[in-house]
Design an enzyme around this catalytic site. Structure first.
Site, PDB file in Angstrom:
ATOM      1  N   PRO A  23       0.626  -1.452   0.147  1.00  0.00           N
ATOM      2  CG  PRO A  23      -0.096  -1.345   2.279  1.00  0.00           C
ATOM      3  CD  PRO A  23       0.378  -2.093   0.882  1.00  0.00           C
ATOM      4  CE1 TYR A 189       0.161   7.381  10.152  1.00  0.00           C
ATOM      5  CE2 TYR A 189       0.928   5.629   9.149  1.00  0.00           C
ATOM      6  CZ  TYR A 189       1.068   6.364   8.894  1.00  0.00           C
ATOM      7  OH  TYR A 189       2.454   7.668   7.872  1.00  0.00           O
ATOM      8  NE  ARG A 330      11.061   3.195  -0.856  1.00  0.00           N
ATOM      9  CZ  ARG A 330      11.929   3.195   0.280  1.00  0.00           C
ATOM     10  NH1 ARG A 330      11.974   4.504   0.384  1.00  0.00           N
ATOM     11  NH2 ARG A 330      12.097   1.835   0.943  1.00  0.00           N
TER      12      ARG A 330
END
Ligand code: FMN
Length: 374
Positions: A23, A189, A330
């Protein structure tokens, strides 16, 4: 026969090969809606031969966005543009996943390529700009002087709302046609903030002992699994280690993975880090041992991620049983055709994975003598 390009089945989902797009937030949505950028960005990975494409952290509530420009799935209207993307991924033979997320105290930060909240009034209108006070396990800021805001601690009703919002977003993901949901419990998170003693200072049932800190993720997982179709796999992304002496450790993740397995989770996406003060040593393959530990000690199939891309090494990771999937972030943006090329590097002498519209690459290869067998 390449192991990297062998199919794998989780529940009733057969994924065409072991390559995954991890993601990646694009910070390009307005009011959480996917648009043509997301369609093109994700579509090229399916064209490029990836087995599973996982959509970026998609917020289950507006206040759970890292930035105002994150994708969201907190209302039904957000489903349709995602369906368009899912349908395209499927048309190209790829499986479609979506990462459901809540950023907790790392929410409401500026879009990374901007200089803080520097949007003009005009841009604020056009981009659907918003900023807000985040929520977290405890009222402690993620980091000073870095564009973070001091959060408010969630009360019991707030925690209930987080669980309910993950459930509602999961149902919308099913309506959109996704093959798998990935619960984002990594990178510092919200769900990771509950796991880690670095952020969780609560004294109720959701803080203190490891069992208590795991509670929210386990409750979210149980509730999500209950509404996610039994024939579809569920993935959880973990920061397997905080890389911090006072933080969450690999041993904790092994215990957690066993508990997640018992609740019907099908794979662990093995990442790491996300809190201040992490003492990381980053280099090629650096997180593979985390995927191996979750697989061999935690007992679930795992995704390796982080500075992967060397084709022979990727093949060896699967062949040696170090992980079950190779995820690129990436590296996929750098080369969306990585699987097409990797397959040839591993000996495939056909263009079967190339979409029909692209098969004339063979003629070019023949003319140039690029692939001698072509
Ligand atoms: C632009 C960008 C956006 C990212 N967004 C997310 C995200 O939405 N959710 C997530 O779990 N990780 C996210 N990550 C982390 C990646 O999924 C991946 O774990 C990390 O980049 C290491 O893999 P790589 O070396 O192949 O890039 C992001 C990384 C990048 C570079």
């Amino acid at each position: 026969m390449s192991q990297l390009f062998s199919p794998i089945t989780l529940r009733d989902l057969t994924i065409r090969n072991r390559t995954v797009v991890a993601p990646m937030c694009q910070y390009s949505a307005q009011d959480g809606f996917a648009n043509d950028w997301h369609f093109a960005h994700l579509g090229r990975f399916a064209i490029g031969g990836f087995g599973l494409v996982i959509l970026e952290a998609t917020a289950v509530v507006p206040e759970g966005r890292i930035t105002y420009a994150d994708l969201g799935l907190w209302k039904d209207e957000q489903i349709a543009p995602l369906t368009r993307i899912v349908d395209f991924l499927h048309s190209q033979g790829a499986s479609a996943g979506i990462q459901l997320a809540h950023a907790g105290r790392k929410a409401s930060t500026p879009v990374p390529w901007r200089k803080g909240f520097d949007e003009t009034e005009e841009e604020r209108q056009a981009l659907h700009f918003e900023s807000w006070t985040p929520v977290a396990p405890s009222a402690e800021i993620h980091a000073e002087n870095k564009n973070f805001t001091k959060p408010e601690a969630l009360d019991e009703a707030g925690i209930r709302n987080v669980i309910d919002s993950f459930v509602a977003a999961t149902k919308r993901a099913e309506t959109a046609g996704f093959d798998t949901v990935e619960i984002h419990a990594a990178h510092g998170y919200l769900l990771d903030q509950f796991l880690s003693p670095l952020a969780n200072k609560r004294t109720d049932n959701y803080g203190g002992s490891r069992e208590n800190r795991m509670r929210l993720l386990l409750e979210v997982t149980e509730a999500v699994r209950a509404v996610w179709p039994a024939h579809k796999p569920l993935v959880v992304r973990l920061s397997v280690s905080d890389w911090h002496p006072d933080g969450w450790q690999v041993e904790d993740s092994i215990v957690l993975t066993k508990a997640l397995k018992a609740l019907g989770v099908d794979a662990i996406d093995a990442s790491s880090g996300g809190f201040e003060g992490a003492q990381m040593s980053v280099g090629a393959d650096y997180q593979v041992p985390f995927a191996t530990a979750m697989r061999n000690e935690g007992g679930l199939p795992s995704m390796a991620v982080g500075l992967l891309g060397d084709v022979q090494r990727a093949e060896a990771i699967i062949a040696n049983g170090e992980a079950d999937f190779i995820a690129l972030a990436r590296g996929a943006m750098d080369n969306p055709n990585w699987p097409l090329h990797a397959r040839h590097e591993l000996g495939a002498e056909d263009y079967d994975l190339w979409p029909d519209q692209t098969k004339r690459v063979r003629e070019r290869d023949r003319s140039l003598g690029k692939r001698a067998w072509a």
